[in-house]
Design an enzyme around this catalytic site. Structure first.
Site, mmCIF file in Angstrom:
data_model
loop_
_atom_site.group_PDB
_atom_site.id
_atom_site.type_symbol
_atom_site.label_atom_id
_atom_site.label_comp_id
_atom_site.label_asym_id
_atom_site.label_seq_id
_atom_site.Cartn_x
_atom_site.Cartn_y
_atom_site.Cartn_z
ATOM 1 N N GLY D 11 0.919 -1.199 -0.014
ATOM 2 C CA GLY D 11 -0.105 0.031 0.031
ATOM 3 C C GLY D 11 0.788 1.340 0.018
ATOM 4 O O GLY D 11 1.749 1.362 0.628
ATOM 5 N N ARG D 72 0.667 -4.857 -5.504
ATOM 6 C CA ARG D 72 1.063 -6.002 -4.591
ATOM 7 C C ARG D 72 1.429 -7.283 -5.593
ATOM 8 O O ARG D 72 0.723 -7.389 -6.764
ATOM 9 C CB ARG D 72 -0.528 -6.513 -3.876
ATOM 10 C CG ARG D 72 -0.867 -5.376 -3.082
ATOM 11 C CD ARG D 72 -1.739 -5.790 -2.073
ATOM 12 N NE ARG D 72 -2.429 -4.297 -1.430
ATOM 13 C CZ ARG D 72 -2.024 -3.930 -0.205
ATOM 14 N NH1 ARG D 72 -1.046 -4.361 0.406
ATOM 15 N NH2 ARG D 72 -2.471 -3.019 0.340
ATOM 16 N N ASP D 103 5.402 -4.775 5.984
ATOM 17 C CA ASP D 103 6.364 -5.804 6.250
ATOM 18 C C ASP D 103 6.255 -6.923 5.051
ATOM 19 O O ASP D 103 7.145 -7.724 5.013
ATOM 20 C CB ASP D 103 6.112 -6.536 7.579
ATOM 21 C CG ASP D 103 4.758 -6.796 7.780
ATOM 22 O OD1 ASP D 103 3.832 -6.549 7.007
ATOM 23 O OD2 ASP D 103 4.209 -7.073 8.934
ATOM 24 N N THR D 125 4.177 2.643 5.515
ATOM 25 C CA THR D 125 2.785 2.339 5.618
ATOM 26 C C THR D 125 2.091 3.264 6.529
ATOM 27 O O THR D 125 2.703 3.586 7.449
ATOM 28 C CB THR D 125 2.737 0.617 6.183
ATOM 29 O OG1 THR D 125 1.186 0.568 6.527
ATOM 30 C CG2 THR D 125 3.574 0.452 7.443
ATOM 31 N N ASP D 127 -0.057 2.304 8.408
ATOM 32 C CA ASP D 127 -0.596 1.550 9.726
ATOM 33 C C ASP D 127 0.164 1.584 11.000
ATOM 34 O O ASP D 127 -0.305 0.942 11.992
ATOM 35 C CB ASP D 127 -1.126 0.023 9.220
ATOM 36 C CG ASP D 127 -2.022 0.071 7.659
ATOM 37 O OD1 ASP D 127 -2.975 0.899 7.958
ATOM 38 O OD2 ASP D 127 -1.707 -0.770 6.988
ATOM 39 N N ASP D 129 2.157 -0.478 11.750
ATOM 40 C CA ASP D 129 2.162 -2.040 12.380
ATOM 41 C C ASP D 129 3.455 -2.858 12.027
ATOM 42 O O ASP D 129 3.307 -4.242 11.914
ATOM 43 C CB ASP D 129 0.685 -2.639 11.838
ATOM 44 C CG ASP D 129 0.947 -2.791 10.100
ATOM 45 O OD1 ASP D 129 1.871 -2.376 9.634
ATOM 46 O OD2 ASP D 129 0.167 -3.459 9.620
ATOM 47 N N ARG D 171 -5.511 -1.719 9.551
ATOM 48 C CA ARG D 171 -5.507 -3.221 9.648
ATOM 49 C C ARG D 171 -5.545 -3.887 10.855
ATOM 50 O O ARG D 171 -6.581 -3.347 11.546
ATOM 51 C CB ARG D 171 -4.093 -3.614 8.792
ATOM 52 C CG ARG D 171 -4.231 -3.040 7.174
ATOM 53 C CD ARG D 171 -3.198 -3.850 6.516
ATOM 54 N NE ARG D 171 -2.024 -4.166 6.991
ATOM 55 C CZ ARG D 171 -1.016 -4.939 6.399
ATOM 56 N NH1 ARG D 171 -1.178 -5.571 5.542
ATOM 57 N NH2 ARG D 171 0.094 -4.892 7.148
#
Lengths: 319, 319, 319, 319
Positions: D11, D72, D103, D125, D127, D129, D171
Site C-alpha cells: 500500500g 501487490r 512488512d 505504511t 498503519d 504495524d 489493518r
C-alpha cells in the site's frame, strides 16, 4: 485553424494550470493540435515551444503556479519583439494563441491579433485588478490563503490582547484586503480606493478593548503603504500592543480552490471556442456568474472597480 | 492537596489548550478541584482566577493559542511579585500549580515551589529551545505551518525561477529552520548553531540552476540575521532573482497537530501525577519518546541542543 | 421594531455562524436588540432563548457548525407548534426573526410572518438545493472539503492505478458533485439531473488506461444511488480495480471559506435591513453576484436548477 | 558497488516520495548510480526500470503517494519470481536495492539478500504495524488527516448533539485510532488490542449528555468491526442520535507532514549508508528518536506493540 499555442505571462497565480489543462483538452477534443510555450512571451521569442497531448496536462489541475513557467518580458511591447515571436509561430505552424496573465500580457495578445494571429486573453492574477471581469483566476485561492493566516494570527492576537496589522497583496487594488477583511472579521480594512482616518481606527480599537475584545485585526492593502509605516502611525494614537505581519509570496502559491479551478476551466474552454469562431483580440471574463468576452481594446480604457459595498458592510458589522 | 491552579505564560503556542484540558480533566478525574488563572503570572498577582469544571475545557483541544491568555510579567522575578501571587493562592485555597510556558516561566514555578507551593512546568513554546526535552508543545505545529508556506512559495519560485529567502522564528534556536528546511527540501538552511559561507550557498544555487533546477529555497532562522540583510549579501555573489518572505506570527497560531495534542495531553496528565506525589520544582519533557521530568534548577544550567545531524543530512540530499 | 430573534434550523452548514454574527452586529449597529434562539424551532417553542450582545458573536466567524445549535422539528409545521412559538416570542418581546436553514425552515418563517411576526429566511445548507439563489451558505466550503479529499484520493489512485467511486452529499441535487467533479478533474460525474450510461463510463476509463492514464475518478451524487451499488454495476463492464469512498459528514463541517463567510455576512446584513423596512416572508439569495430577496411563497413553486453547463464542460475536458 | 535500485511495494503511504528522493540524492552524493523500479516487485520482474538523476526526484518531496507506483505481487514469494527479478537486476547491473513498503515487502528484500543482492527495507505504511520501529513513514500524515476529519465532524456533531462513530484504518493495529482518538478528544477509542464493554461506552455518553456535553465521538479501528455493526450494537443501549463515518482512502493520500518527510529522509539516507557498508537483509526503523536497523529475520519473529499508555490516558482525560 489546426494548431494553437498557449502561454502564461506576468505573475503566476493558482489556477493557471487548470486553465492550461482546459485549453489543451478542449482543443484536442475539437480536433486541434496544441503547443505549449514556456516562459511567456520570452519563450515565444526564444522558440521554447513543445507539442502537448492529453497526458501533458494530466495530474496538473490541482497544482499551484504554472507548469509552463512565466516571465516578465517588456521587450514584447516593441514591434521588433513581436516580429520575432511571429517568426516562431510560423516556424511551428501555430495559427492562434491563448494567453493567460495580467493586463500586461493582454497587450501582447492584442498585438499578435493585429498581426493576423488571433489571441485570446485569460485573466490570471491574484490581484483581481482587471476590468470587465468580476473575478480573476487565482483571486479566490489567494483570499482563502490570506484568510487562513488571519485565522492563525487571531489565535495569537487573542492570547496576548494584541493589535495586528496584516499587509496583503493586490498591487493598486484593494480586493484581496476587502474580501479577506470581511471574511476575517477585521476591525479595519485599509485600501487604496478609500481614504482612512487613523484616529477613527484607533478609537474603534479602544472601544473594542474597553468592551473586553481580546484582539484587533487590521487588513492593509499593499497599495496604501507599508505595514511598518502604518503601525508607526497608529502607535501615535495610543499603545495598542501592535504587531506587524507582511504575508508576502505565500499568497501566490498553493493548490487552487474549487472556484478558481472551475472558473479557469470554463474560461479556458471558452477561449478555444472563440478561436474556433475565428475571433481574436478578446479578453475573457466572468460577469454576473456568466463567462463573457470583451475587446481587449475596451479593457485598456476601462478601470477595475473593487466591490466597495463590502467596505461599508464591514463598517456595520465588525466592531 | 485538594485544589490546584493552572496558568499559561510567555509566548503562546498551539497545543497549550490541549495541555490545559489534560491538566484539568486529569485533576478532576483524581478528585481535585481546578482553578484557571488568566494572563499568566500577571493574572495570578491580580487575582484573575476562576473555578473550572469538566465543561470549561470542552471543545478546546483543537484550538490554537491559549484560552487562559498569556502575558509577559517580568515583575514576578522579584520577591514582591511572588508574595502578591501567594496571597492570591491563599485567598483561593490553591495549594499547587501547573505552569505552561517557555523557560522564562519556569523561574516563577521554581520560586513558588521554594515558597511551599509546588509548581510543575510544561514546555510550551514553538521555538523548541528548552533543555531536557526533545520537543516542546507547539513546535510540531509551527514546523508544519512553515512547511505549508514553503510548499506554497515553491510553486511561485518554480514558475519564475527565483531564489527565496524565507525567515522563520526560533529566537536563538535553529530547530524550526532545521526541520522545515529538511522537510521543505531547502537548498540551504542557515541557523545560529552553524557558521555559513555565503559563497558556497551561491555556488550551490548556481550549480542547481545550470542543471535546470527551477527554484532555490533558503530557510533562515531569525536568530542569524534579518532576511533582507541576508538577501542583500547573497546578491553580491550573483543575480539569483532573490525574493524575501518573513513568515511572522502565523507560525504561532493554528490548530495544533496530532503530535502536539497528544504530547500536551501526556505532559498535562503527568504534571498532575507529580503534584499528587507531592512533588514540585520540576519541568516535564519528552526524551527518547518517553515523558520525563527534571529539576527546574538543572535546566537553568543546561543548554538546549538542536538536532544538528539534520543539518548534515540536508547537505547530503538537497542539491 | 426593537427586538429581533435569530435561529438556525435543519442540517448545519459552515458559514451559519458568520451569518448569525452579521445579523447580530448589524442589528445592534441599527439600535436593535437581538435574542438568540437555541435548537431552531424546537428551542423557540421550548423558550430556549437568550439575549445577545456584540461579544456573543466574537471569535465565531471562523467556526464551522452553528453555535445556536440546530434541530429538525416537524411539529412546527402544525399551527399548534406555531402558536406555542409565538407565545415565546411574546414573552421575550421579540417582534421579528431571521431564520437560517434549508427550505424546510422557510415554511416556519412564512407561517410566523402570516401570524404577524416578520421573518426572513437565509439559505443555509451545503446542498445548494434552494431555488432563487445561485449559491447557499456552506456550499463553497463543502465543495472545497470534497475537493481536498479528491486530491488526496488521487495520490493513492495514481500509485496503484485504481478507479475510485467517490460518493458526495447533495440530497436530490447534483451541485456538490458537479463542482467538485469539474474542479477535481473527475473522469465522470454522475448526478440525479442527468441519465448516465455505464458502458460509456467504462469505455472512457478503458480508453484512458490504454493511453497510460494512472487513475480514474468518478464523483457520484448521493441522490443517484449508493457508491457500492455503482461500483458493482461498473465492475460488470471490466476489471477497473475499483475502490469506493463515501465522504460522509466531514462535508458538513470545517471552517468556512472566504466566499461563504462574505456571502453569509452580506445576507445577514440584508435580512436586518429588510426587517427594518417592515418586510417579512422573504428569502434572501444571491443571483448574478447580487444579494436579492424573493417571496418565500414563490420559492415553494420553484425548482432549483444545477449549473448543467458544468456537466458538458467536464465531458469536453476530462479524458 | 556502483549501482543501486529502488522500489516501493504494498500500500502507498505519504512520505514514500521523500524517502525515494533521499535514497536517490544520497546515493548520487556518494558517487553511486540509481535506478528506479516502477510498480514494486512486479515491475522488477517485468524490467520496468529506468535510470534516475538528481532531477528525477526534484519537486517530489511534498507529493503524496509514490511516483514509482506500487503493486501487490504475491508471486515474488516464490523462488521462480525471485529469479526472474534477479535476471533483471543483472541485466541492468543493479547490485543492491532499497525497498520501501510494509512488512510484506520485507520478505522480498530478505530473499534478494540471500541470493547475494543486498537489500534494505524501509517501513512505508500508514498503519504503523511494523515491529522494531516506533513509527512508520506515512503514519503521522495519516493521523493528522484523520484528525482534520474528526475536527470537522465535531462541528456538525456539536450542532446537532449527535454521537459519531468514525472508522479509521490500521489493518490489525490500533495505532491510528489511538493517536487520532487522544488528539481528537474522543470519548471512546475502540481498538483490536483492547476488549471493550459497550454498556460502559453507552454509560459514558449518557453521563456526558446529562452534564450538557454537545457531542460524543467514538474512534473505531477497522480491525475491530465495521462501523455500521458497532453503531447498531451501541443503539441497543439507548438513543444516542448515532451517525457513522468511514474515512476510507483519504487516509492514504495527501502531502506528507514535516515529521514524515524528515523521518523518511533520515531513513533513506541511512539505507544508502548501510548498502555502502556492504550490508543487506536489514530493516530500518526509528526507536527512541534514533534511526536504527535490525535483521529482517528478527522482525518476522517479533510483534508490533501499539502505545497502549495512550489508551489509559484517554480514559482519564476524555469525559
Amino acid at each position: 485553424m489546426k494548431r494553437i499555442g498557449i502561454l502564461t505571462s506576468g505573475g503566476d497565480a493558482p489556477g493557471m494550470n487548470a486553465a492550461i489543462r482546459a485549453v489543451t483538452r478542449k482543443a484536442i477534443h475539437e480536433g486541434l493540435e496544441v503547443y505549449g510555450i514556456n516562459y511567456g512571451f520570452a519563450g515565444l521569442v526564444a522558440g521554447d515551444i513543445f507539442k502537448m497531448d492529453e497526458s501533458s496536462v494530466g495530474d496538473k489541475i490541482q497544482r499551484g503556479g504554472t507548469f509552463l513557467y512565466s516571465a516578465r518580458y517588456p521587450e514584447f511591447a516593441q514591434e521588433e519583439g513581436q516580429l520575432k515571436g511571429i517568426e516562431q509561430l510560423n516556424k511551428f505552424g501555430i495559427e492562434a494563441l491563448v494567453v493567460i496573465g495580467g493586463d500586461g500580457s493582454y497587450h501582447g495578445a492584442l498585438k499578435l491579433t493585429e498581426h493576423g494571429y488571433n489571441a485570446i486573453g485569460l485573466p490570471g492574477t491574484i490581484d483581481n485588478d482587471i476590468p470587465y471581469t468580476d473575478f480573476t483566476i487565482g483571486f479566490d485561492t489567494s483570499v482563502n490563503t490570506v484568510l487562513e493566516s488571519v485565522d492563525r494570527i487571531r489565535d495569537t492576537a487573542t492570547s496576548h490582547e494584541r493589535t495586528f496589522v496584516i499587509e496583503v497583496m493586490g498591487r493598486g487594488a484593494g480586493d484581496i484586503a476587502l474580501w479577506s477583511g470581511v471574511a476575517g472579521g477585521a476591525e479595519a480594512i485599509v485600501i487604496p480606493e478609500k481614504d482612512f482616518d487613523m484616529s477613527k481606527i484607533a478609537d474603534k480599537i479602544r472601544v473594542g478593548r474597553n468592551r473586553g475584545k481580546k484582539h484587533s485585526l487590521i487588513i492593509l492593502a499593499e497599495g496604501v503603504m507599508h505595514a511598518d509605516e502604518f503601525a508607526e502611525e497608529l502607535n501615535k494614537y495610543g499603545d495598542f500592543q501592535t504587531r506587524v505581519t507582511v504575508l508576502g509570496h505565500v499568497q501566490r502559491g498553493g493548490s487552487p480552490t474549487a472556484r478558481d479551478r472551475v472558473m479557469a476551466s470554463q474560461m479556458g474552454s471558452r477561449a478555444v471556442e472563440l478561436l474556433l469562431e475565428g475571433k481574436g483580440g478578446l479578453a475573457i471574463g466572468i460577469e454576473n456568474n456568466k463567462i463573457v468576452s470583451h475587446d481587449i481594446l475596451d479593457l485598456f480604457n476601462a478601470k477595475h472597480h473593487a466591490e466597495l459595498s463590502l467596505y461599508d458592510l464591514n463598517s456595520d458589522i465588525s466592531f
